[in-house]
Scaffold this active site. Structure first.
Site, PDB file in Angstrom:
ATOM      1  N   CYS A 495       0.737  -0.912   0.452  1.00 64.36           N
ATOM      2  CA  CYS A 495      -0.011   0.051  -0.311  1.00 64.36           C
ATOM      3  C   CYS A 495       0.820   1.339  -0.243  1.00 64.36           C
ATOM      4  O   CYS A 495       1.855   1.004   0.393  1.00 64.36           O
ATOM      5  CB  CYS A 495      -1.101   0.271   1.406  1.00 64.36           C
ATOM      6  SG  CYS A 495      -2.053  -1.883   1.584  1.00 64.36           S
ATOM      7  N   THR A 496       0.332   2.560  -0.514  1.00 63.40           N
ATOM      8  CA  THR A 496       1.518   3.316  -0.381  1.00 63.40           C
ATOM      9  C   THR A 496       0.939   4.008   0.757  1.00 63.40           C
ATOM     10  O   THR A 496      -0.255   4.561   1.423  1.00 63.40           O
ATOM     11  CB  THR A 496       0.446   4.409  -1.950  1.00 63.40           C
ATOM     12  OG1 THR A 496       0.508   3.474  -3.132  1.00 63.40           O
ATOM     13  CG2 THR A 496       1.444   5.535  -1.814  1.00 63.40           C
TER      14      THR A 496
END
Length: 620
Positions: A495-496
């Site tokens: 995930c960012t």
């Protein structure tokens, strides 16, 4: 005055909506803060007028252009010259001294009479003024028309009908210019121009082409004509009132007061009161058109004071390709809309997840499961219907990720190559580093503007790529080629993970960087930190929220870059998909072609030599 004094029928205005639309365009693009008087003109019909109607002057978009008699039948209309004074605020509009304004305008007519200018151009007697305030945010226009009238007093001695208009008079009305045919001298049943007037006499017969059909009341356009004759010294006037609709007649008039009275003329409302009118175009204009005008309004206001030299058209016409329709893509797209960009294309192969809508403003909860690129384009059209937004679901071939489906990946490659060719600027907004390699290469080969935005937890990078070696690209600081960074990652790596505000900062700076590039005469060929009308044009910006610091940096193009070096570009131009496929399948291929392998070998040799120079034996 006697009970037989001459009375007139006051004209009224008919203002077409196109007049206000043209006014709004001129206000934005030309007048801006200039509130001085501007020339306009109106026309009024002298033929097809309903019974018992006052004359009506018509204003439309063409009123702002030079009068063109060829647009009208020669025997149907007369011209009225005028001025419009458009104020910048409603307070200025209200505060105007209306009486003094009329007095000044009336004095201009008197001067044109005294210097006999009206004899050359009798339409000057029909002069009118418009004061206005244009509320361009709400599309409301406040306006007030003044039909300038010079008072003089004439008593009617007799009235006789004119059974028929002579052919000579009709020919004058039909063939003479619309600026002259309204007023003339009548002699032996023929029409002569006012320039033939003999001011040594005190009696004259004149003709007046009336635009009013109300019985016994010529229109007020006759009043200024009679006042002019009074100023010229005529005591008795035989006024032939010619009507192309209705009965023509002759009035024998006598001047009962040689003094010119006060100037009047402000138009009354439909309720008979003195006051301005309101044209509310917001309810008449197509909402889509309203939105376009509103977008242009916010931008064009920049040209009034802040940035008068800014080129908005080049921004509007720019075609933007957004590689990534997630958080960065959503915010970049919104900022592009704010700058008036009309062509936006999204590329993404993902679908909307439950975690996306809170950070990605183009998506809502009910969009979960939809394809990102297609939904982003659809959402953009909902925000601004006139945007040309499109979405493409395709996977960008990534360095370090071997080919698994040659046919499908080749199609994606060809589509990516075509899309970059068709657009002016490419935004690199993907999640992974390696997904930016191929667009970087293609963008450099095709000499496109390429802007990169990348996020860390509390940092960001926004940069423009060089072209033809003037500045470095995203990969120019690397001594190794991009590789697979997606496999074998934990959840926090997949995930960012960033501070939520980082994406907004980076996205807005990326778009502002584009706008600055477009305002530079050399565009993306410009060197770092050169001047534009918007300020300095940097190469890259690195922001750090840990101490709220932003650094403006410049890096040169790297001779052995795995994305933009000359051997890599030549390999792509010669091999196309075959070259790209090898870069995907062979881990060392890009390093070998670019020369990084040799750089690494030389570095290892230098380290070995250094270790040998500092061997333990020498220090015993």
């Amino acid at each position: 005055m006697s009970q037989d004094s001459l009375k007139y029928s006051a004209p009224k205005s008919f203002v077409d909506s196109s007049f206000f639309q043209k006014l709004s365009n001129l206000k934005l693009d030309k007048f801006k803060l200039d509130s001085t008087k501007k020339d306009i003109h109106a026309v009024y019909n002298i033929k097809s007028i309903p019974q018992n109607e006052s004359p009506a002057i018509s204003l439309a978009a063409a009123s702002f252009d030079e009068p063109n008699e060829s647009l009208y039948p020669t025997n149907s209309v007369l011209f009225a010259p005028g001025f419009i004074t458009n104020f910048n605020t409603i307070e200025e509009f209200k505060a105007l001294d209306k009486a003094q304004f009329l007095k000044a305008s009336g004095e201009a007519i008197i001067q044109s009479i005294e210097n006999k200018e009206v004899l050359q151009n009798p339409s000057l007697l029909n002069r009118f003024d418009v004061i206005s305030f244009a509320d361009l945010k709400k599309f409301k226009f406040y306006y007030w028309v003044a039909f300038l009238t010079l008072s003089s007093h004439w008593s009617i001695k007799s009235k006789q009908p004119i059974p028929s208009i002579s052919n000579e008079i009709l020919q004058w009305i039909s063939s003479s210019g619309a600026t002259k045919k309204g007023y003339f001298i009548v002699k032996d049943n023929e029409a002569l121009p006012l320039t033939d007037i003999d001011t040594t006499e005190d009696e004259i017969t004149v003709g007046f082409v009336d635009s009013c059909v109300i019985e016994d009341r010529p229109s007020k356009f006759a009043q200024n004509f009679l006042t002019a004759l009074s100023i010229y010294g005529f005591k008795k006037v035989h006024l032939n009132v010619y009507r192309l609709s209705g009965t023509s007649y002759t009035l024998d008039l006598e001047n009962t007061d040689t003094e010119v009275g006060k100037v009047t003329g402000w138009e009354r409302t439909a309720q008979g009161k003195l006051g301005p009118k309101l044209a509310d175009l917001g309810s008449l204009i197509d909402p889509v058109q309203l939105s376009e005008q509103s977008v242009d309004l916010n931008l064009k206001l920049m040209k009034w004071r802040v940035a008068p030299e800014i080129d908005l058209d080049i921004i509007k016409d720019t075609k933007a390709l957004l590689l990534g329709a997630g958080t960065l893509g959503s915010y970049v797209a919104r900022a592009l809309l704010g700058w008036g960009v009309r062509n936006v294309t999204f590329v993404d192969n993902g679908k909307i997840s439950f975690s996306n809508p809170v950070r990605q403003p183009l998506f809502n909860f009910e969009d979960v499961g939809e394809k990102k690129a297609l939904k982003a384009a659809e959402s953009l059209k909902k925000i601004f219907p006139l945007v040309n937004a499109n979405g493409y679901e395709l996977e960008i071939p990534m360095a370090g990720h071997p080919v698994t489906n040659d046919e499908k990946q080749k199609q994606d490659f060809e589509m990516l190559d075509k899309l970059i060719e068709l657009h002016d600027v490419v935004f690199l907004l993907t999640d992974s580093r390696e997904a930016r390699w191929l667009p970087t290469l293609i963008g450099n080969v095709k000499k496109k503007i390429v802007i990169n935005a990348a996020l860390g937890f509390d940092s960001y990078l926004v940069m423009r790529h060089g072209v033809e070696g003037n500045l470095g690209c995203y990969f120019c600081n690397d001594v190794v080629a991009p590789t697979d960074s997606l496999t074998d990652r934990t959840l926090d790596q997949m995930c960012t993970v960033t501070r939520p505000g980082i994406a907004l900062l980076a996205s807005s700076l990326a778009v502002e960087l584009l706008v600055s590039i477009l305002q530079h005469p050399e565009k993306h060929y410009a060197n770092a930190n050169t001047d534009t009308i918007l300020g300095k044009l940097p190469h890259q910006l690195r922001g750090f929220l840990g101490n709220f610091d932003t650094k403006k940096l410049e890096t040169p193009a790297y001779e052995y870059c795995s994305a933009c070096s000359k051997p890599i570009q030549e390999g792509y131009e010669e091999g196309g998909w075959d070259f790209v496929a090898r870069a995907l399948n062979e881990p060392q291929y890009l390093e070998n072609v670019s020369g990084l392998t040799e750089v690494q070998r030389q570095a290892e040799e230098a380290v070995a030599d250094l270790e040998e120079d500092f061997s333990d034996e020498e220090w015993k």
